[in-house]
Every structure is written in C-alpha cells, then in structure tokens.
Design a protein around this motif. Structure first.
Motif, short mmCIF file in Angstrom:
data_model
loop_
_atom_site.label_atom_id
_atom_site.label_comp_id
_atom_site.label_asym_id
_atom_site.label_seq_id
_atom_site.Cartn_x
_atom_site.Cartn_y
_atom_site.Cartn_z
N ASP A 107 0.87 -1.18 0.00
CA ASP A 107 0.00 0.00 0.00
C ASP A 107 0.90 1.23 0.00
N ALA A 108 0.65 2.16 -0.92
CA ALA A 108 1.47 3.39 -0.97
C ALA A 108 0.67 4.51 -1.61
N ALA A 109 0.99 5.73 -1.19
CA ALA A 109 0.32 6.91 -1.73
C ALA A 109 1.32 8.02 -1.96
N GLY A 110 0.98 8.91 -2.88
CA GLY A 110 1.77 10.12 -3.10
C GLY A 110 0.86 11.21 -3.61
N THR A 111 1.22 12.46 -3.34
CA THR A 111 0.45 13.60 -3.82
C THR A 111 1.27 14.29 -4.90
N TYR A 112 0.68 14.41 -6.09
CA TYR A 112 1.41 14.88 -7.26
C TYR A 112 0.87 16.23 -7.74
N PRO A 113 1.77 17.15 -8.11
CA PRO A 113 1.32 18.44 -8.65
C PRO A 113 0.84 18.29 -10.09
N VAL A 114 -0.15 19.08 -10.44
CA VAL A 114 -0.64 19.13 -11.82
C VAL A 114 -0.07 20.42 -12.43
N GLY A 115 0.94 20.25 -13.27
CA GLY A 115 1.60 21.44 -13.82
C GLY A 115 2.27 22.23 -12.70
N LYS A 116 2.19 23.56 -12.80
CA LYS A 116 2.85 24.45 -11.83
C LYS A 116 1.89 24.70 -10.67
N ILE A 117 2.36 24.51 -9.45
CA ILE A 117 1.52 24.74 -8.28
C ILE A 117 2.07 25.92 -7.48
N SER A 118 1.24 26.46 -6.60
CA SER A 118 1.65 27.62 -5.82
C SER A 118 2.73 27.23 -4.82
N PRO A 119 3.56 28.21 -4.39
CA PRO A 119 4.58 27.93 -3.37
C PRO A 119 3.96 27.39 -2.07
N GLU A 120 2.78 27.87 -1.71
CA GLU A 120 2.12 27.40 -0.48
C GLU A 120 1.76 25.92 -0.59
N THR A 121 1.26 25.55 -1.76
CA THR A 121 0.88 24.15 -1.95
C THR A 121 2.11 23.26 -2.03
N GLY A 227 -12.26 23.56 3.23
CA GLY A 227 -11.91 23.72 1.81
C GLY A 227 -10.43 23.82 1.53
N SER A 228 -9.59 23.67 2.56
CA SER A 228 -8.14 23.79 2.36
C SER A 228 -7.58 22.56 1.63
N MET A 229 -6.42 22.75 1.03
CA MET A 229 -5.72 21.66 0.34
C MET A 229 -5.30 20.58 1.34
N SER A 230 -5.18 19.35 0.84
CA SER A 230 -4.75 18.23 1.67
C SER A 230 -3.74 17.39 0.92
N ALA A 231 -2.73 16.89 1.63
CA ALA A 231 -1.69 16.04 1.03
C ALA A 231 -1.64 14.70 1.75
N HIS A 232 -1.21 13.66 1.03
CA HIS A 232 -1.21 12.29 1.54
C HIS A 232 -0.01 11.54 0.95
N PHE A 233 0.87 11.08 1.83
CA PHE A 233 2.00 10.25 1.40
C PHE A 233 2.02 9.00 2.26
N GLU A 234 2.38 7.86 1.65
CA GLU A 234 2.32 6.58 2.37
C GLU A 234 3.37 5.61 1.83
N HIS A 235 3.97 4.85 2.75
CA HIS A 235 4.82 3.72 2.39
C HIS A 235 4.45 2.52 3.26
N THR A 236 4.73 1.33 2.76
CA THR A 236 4.64 0.10 3.52
C THR A 236 6.04 -0.20 4.06
N VAL A 237 6.15 -0.34 5.39
CA VAL A 237 7.45 -0.38 6.05
C VAL A 237 7.52 -1.59 6.99
N ALA A 238 8.57 -2.39 6.85
CA ALA A 238 8.79 -3.53 7.73
C ALA A 238 9.68 -3.13 8.90
N VAL A 239 9.34 -3.65 10.09
CA VAL A 239 10.18 -3.49 11.27
C VAL A 239 11.18 -4.66 11.27
#
Length: 249
Positions: A107-121, A227-239
């Motif tokens: 299971d993994a997730a990433g948040t990707y920009p579409v073209g040029k995004i604002s510095p805040e984003t 209504g604010s922007m949201s980001a999501h990143f995920e990795h599957t990690v073994a101990v």
C-alpha cells in the motif's frame, strides 16, 4: 485481531508486491497533467498492475469500484476516479493504491502536482512527505506506534497544518488492514510496541487548514471541512532488527 508477525520470507513477498506498486506510481505520476481525468489515471494503474502480474487491492474491497483512490485538492482520501474529474493546472492529486501479489499486500500513496503549483501548496507537499520520511526513521524494534505519530504531528503542526485524526495508518500483510492502527499523532513511548516482523502502512494525511474532515454522499470521498488543500503520502514499512525497511520504495 492479533498483530501478525511476518517471517523474512513473507516480508520478501511483500517487497515483491511493493516493487510492482512502485512501478504503478511511476506510471501514474507520468500521466498526471492538465486535461487528464482521474479515470485516465485509473486506466494507467490497472494496466500496469496487470502487466506486472499483480492484482489491484482496492477494487472490490468493501465494494470500492476502482484500483486507485484519486483525491484532488481539498479531497483528503478515497476520491473515486471519474471521467468528469478533469485535472487543472495548479491542482494537486493524491493517488493511493494497493497491490496483491501471491496473497500479500502492499500500500502506498503520493500527492502529485498538476503542472505548476503555488509555493504554499508545494510547501504542504514537501512538509507532508518529510513527515513520512522522519516517521519511517522511528520504526525500530522496541519503539512504539506513538513515536511514529508524534514525529508526524510535531513536524506538521509546527507549520500550522491540521493533522487528520479521523483516518489512520495500519498494519498490513495477508490483509489490507491489520492491527495495529498507526495514527499520525500521539505521544512518544505510548501505544503498541514495535517488534521485528511487524509491517506497517504509515500514511500522513495533512491539511493546510484545520484537521476537520467530512465524508461526502458517495460514502467514500473525505474532504477538508474548510476547503483547504490536503496532502497524503504513504509507504509500507517492515520493522526489522536492522531498522526500517521500506517495501514500496
């Protein structure tokens, strides 16, 4: 359910599943551009999963209809791909995906920009990704789930961001969701103790505004209440006794 401890052989099977998933993310990220629909991304993902011999983990899970969750801008998680959802310059899209290979999940997730995004984003994405990377460093035998959550919370709240509490990370293995739960908040030294052979899906979900979210009428898509922007990143990690091993890198 009791926490499932994986053998080294099982972890290798999960790593093989994670390798496929990494290729899926590379293919999907390349398809993220203005004018693409979230259903275009879904088609790319399904084709790549099947080409590489995996099975989509999400499709049919609790009747979910797709291989991907594609959450745009203020959508936090579980956005359903659609022909009607057209990506625009300046958007962000969080892509979450799971793969099954020989009965083992990744299971993994990433948040990707579409073209040029604002510095805040861009900052929101960078901080959320950094919080995941730091959280992974807390994955050690004798550590706790609270150590992981505390790091995410400290990094993101220091920037004024809202740490989503309604949804959490989780154990993973022969099932998509296993114990323990892995919140993105907590106190160091608290919660489940980490043992070698545990595998965790660690997934910061971070809002530019408040932490508050709601689920839309489709029963899946969670959005920020303000209504604010949201980001999501995920990795599957073994101990492991040698430290964290990222299986979806």
């Amino acid at each position: 359910m009791a926490i499932a401890i994986k053998t080294p052989q099982e972890i290798e099977k999960m790593r093989a599943s994670g390798r496929i998933l990494r290729q899926v993310h590379i293919a999907v990220e390349a398809a993220v551009k203005p004018g693409a629909t979230t259903m275009d991304l879904e088609r790319v993902a399904e084709a790549k999963i099947r080409e590489l011999g995996g099975k989509p983990a999400f499709k049919g899970y609790n009747d979910y209809p797709c291989c991907l969750c594609t959450s745009v801008n203020n959508e936090v998680i579980h956005g359903i791909p659609s022909e009607k959802k057209v990506l625009q310059e300046g958007d962000i899209v969080s892509v979450d995906c799971g793969v099954i290979l020989e009965g083992y999940y990744s299971d993994a997730a990433g948040t990707y920009p579409v073209g040029k995004i604002s510095p805040e984003t861009r900052k929101l994405l960078d901080v959320t990704k950094a919080s995941l990377e730091q959280a992974i460093q807390e994955v050690r035998v004798g550590g706790t789930v609270g150590d992981i959550g505390a790091v995410v919370q400290e990094i993101c709240e220091a920037e004024g961001y809202g740490v989503v509490k309604d949804f959490v990370g989780h154990g993973i293995g022969k099932n998509m969701h296993e114990d323990p739960q892995v919140p993105n908040y907590g106190k160091r030294g608290k919660g489940t103790k980490l043992k070698a052979g545990m595998v965790l899906a660690i997934e910061p979900m971070i809002n530019a505004g408040t932490a508050d979210v709601k689920v839309l009428k489709d029963g899946w898509t969670a959005v920020t209440i303000d209504g604010s922007m949201s980001a999501h990143f995920e990795h599957t990690v073994a101990v492991t006794k040698d430290g964290p091993v990222v299986l979806t890198q």
